[in-house]
Design a protein around this motif. Sequence first.
Motif, PDB file in Angstrom:
ATOM      1  N   LEU A  72       0.824  -1.205   0.000  1.00  0.00           N
ATOM      2  CA  LEU A  72       0.000   0.000   0.000  1.00  0.00           C
ATOM      3  C   LEU A  72       0.861   1.258   0.000  1.00  0.00           C
ATOM      4  CD1 LEU A  72      -2.788  -1.069   2.532  1.00  0.00           C
ATOM      5  CD2 LEU A  72      -2.890  -1.085   0.028  1.00  0.00           C
ATOM      6  N   LEU A 118     -10.672   0.904  -0.973  1.00  0.00           N
ATOM      7  CA  LEU A 118      -9.818   1.251   0.160  1.00  0.00           C
ATOM      8  C   LEU A 118     -10.443   2.355   0.982  1.00  0.00           C
ATOM      9  CD1 LEU A 118      -6.152   1.163  -1.189  1.00  0.00           C
ATOM     10  CD2 LEU A 118      -7.026  -0.042   0.808  1.00  0.00           C
ATOM     11  N   ALA A 119     -11.056   3.319   0.302  1.00  0.00           N
ATOM     12  CA  ALA A 119     -11.701   4.426   1.015  1.00  0.00           C
ATOM     13  C   ALA A 119     -12.863   3.926   1.862  1.00  0.00           C
ATOM     14  CB  ALA A 119     -12.188   5.473   0.011  1.00  0.00           C
ATOM     15  N   LYS A 150      -7.246   7.712  -9.094  1.00  0.00           N
ATOM     16  CA  LYS A 150      -8.659   7.867  -9.433  1.00  0.00           C
ATOM     17  C   LYS A 150      -8.877   8.091 -10.922  1.00  0.00           C
ATOM     18  CE  LYS A 150      -9.944   9.727  -4.901  1.00  0.00           C
ATOM     19  NZ  LYS A 150     -10.484  10.895  -4.170  1.00  0.00           N
ATOM     20  N   ALA A 206      -4.221   4.222  -2.507  1.00  0.00           N
ATOM     21  CA  ALA A 206      -5.209   5.154  -1.974  1.00  0.00           C
ATOM     22  C   ALA A 206      -4.961   6.586  -2.434  1.00  0.00           C
ATOM     23  CB  ALA A 206      -5.202   5.099  -0.438  1.00  0.00           C
ATOM     24  N   ASP A 260      -7.433   0.468   5.317  1.00  0.00           N
ATOM     25  CA  ASP A 260      -6.221  -0.332   5.129  1.00  0.00           C
ATOM     26  C   ASP A 260      -6.274  -1.664   5.857  1.00  0.00           C
ATOM     27  OD1 ASP A 260      -5.345   1.811   3.692  1.00  0.00           O
ATOM     28  OD2 ASP A 260      -3.644   2.295   4.984  1.00  0.00           O
ATOM     29  N   ASN A 306      -9.066   1.933  -5.391  1.00  0.00           N
ATOM     30  CA  ASN A 306      -8.977   3.189  -4.654  1.00  0.00           C
ATOM     31  C   ASN A 306     -10.277   3.448  -3.907  1.00  0.00           C
ATOM     32  OD1 ASN A 306      -9.449   6.292  -4.569  1.00  0.00           O
ATOM     33  ND2 ASN A 306      -7.243   6.114  -4.901  1.00  0.00           N
ATOM     34  N   GLU A 307     -11.398   3.214  -4.580  1.00  0.00           N
ATOM     35  CA  GLU A 307     -12.702   3.427  -3.954  1.00  0.00           C
ATOM     36  C   GLU A 307     -12.933   2.448  -2.804  1.00  0.00           C
ATOM     37  OE1 GLU A 307     -15.402   2.934  -7.159  1.00  0.00           O
ATOM     38  OE2 GLU A 307     -14.737   4.741  -8.237  1.00  0.00           O
TER      39      GLU A 307
END
Length: 375
Positions: free
Chosen positions: A251, A277-278, A262, A257, A282, A274-275
């Motif tokens: 990561l 992970l949000a 994006k 992230a 983590d 990315n989405e």
Amino acid sequence: MATVFQNTGRIVSDRQIYLNELALADMAEPLGFESIWSVEHHFTDYTMCPDVVQFLSYMAGRTRNLKLGSMVVVLPWHDPMRVAEQISMLDQLSGGRMILGLGRGAGKVEFDGFRLDMGDSRELFVEYGEALLKGLESGVMEYAGKHYRQPATAIRPAPFKSFRGRTYAAAVSPESARIMAKLGVGLLIIPQKPWREVEKELREYNTLYREINGTNAPQPISAGWVFVDESEERARDMAMRYIGGYYRTVLDHYQFAGAHMKNQRGYEYYAKMNEKLAVYGDQKAIEFFADLQVYGTPEQVHGKILEIHRQTGNSGFVGVFSYAGMPHEEAARNVRLFARTVMPELQKFDAGAPIDRATPLPDHRFGHRFAIAAE
């Protein structure tokens, strides 16, 4: 087995990491492993092997029969003509023992360090890959593309043995898997997503491969992070500590992230990560990754590797035994116990036999249904 030269946290010097990892690599042939692998990465603690072909050339001179695998040579970071020369030279030095693994890369820090636009990586990989694979078969590099133009030039020393059937590429996104089918190469699988998703993409790749090439695809090769211990509880604890710790370095290195993922051209699949992970954070991603890997008692490790084969039909398994700041003594114990208890049973197994996929694996074995991946 693979050595990856991680210096997590810089607890010891880079020199000590190299001494430790080379000592592990020297254990491979005496312990009965069939091949030694390493990876290519640059500029960070994540993996300090900037030239995997150079490492494999070193190992070629220290071994007699061990096959030598690149996991992977990242083509967009190299001149294809030079890659062809290096590969042909290693194959000459080793008597044809190289297993060629290729990839396109996904680390912004590495593309930035080489002054390259990540958005060009897919096109670069396709052009460089086409030129390289044709050149290794014909002995002449010649290509006229958008990014790469090479007048007809001989590869010397000339390749003396075909690389067909011993060339693989890492493919995480479905788009990359389609590219690999068109290039006519096998897949190198790093477990990073739900197995049913991997299985679906493999079916699509195999179908496309047959349509394009008129033959069945090579069986894939699967890699995985391994921790084996006689104690199930200790194996679980150490796996969460070290395999989980390894994924923290993933990561950090790939910055999945980060805002750049994006809208990064050519990495649309990674925008979904990315989405996720949000949403999940983590820690969930780390637990998910660790549970995809191979840890437990010798019996459990053996069983998990056979489960991976049932899901993927892989012809071989590459184990990573030292990572994330694991003490060298622990890594050496890990390798020796695997070689003594698990490997003899695996080597009795016929990886080419028909696979029984009738019984599905339970979902809980593979964590939450989201994929976080590196390519």
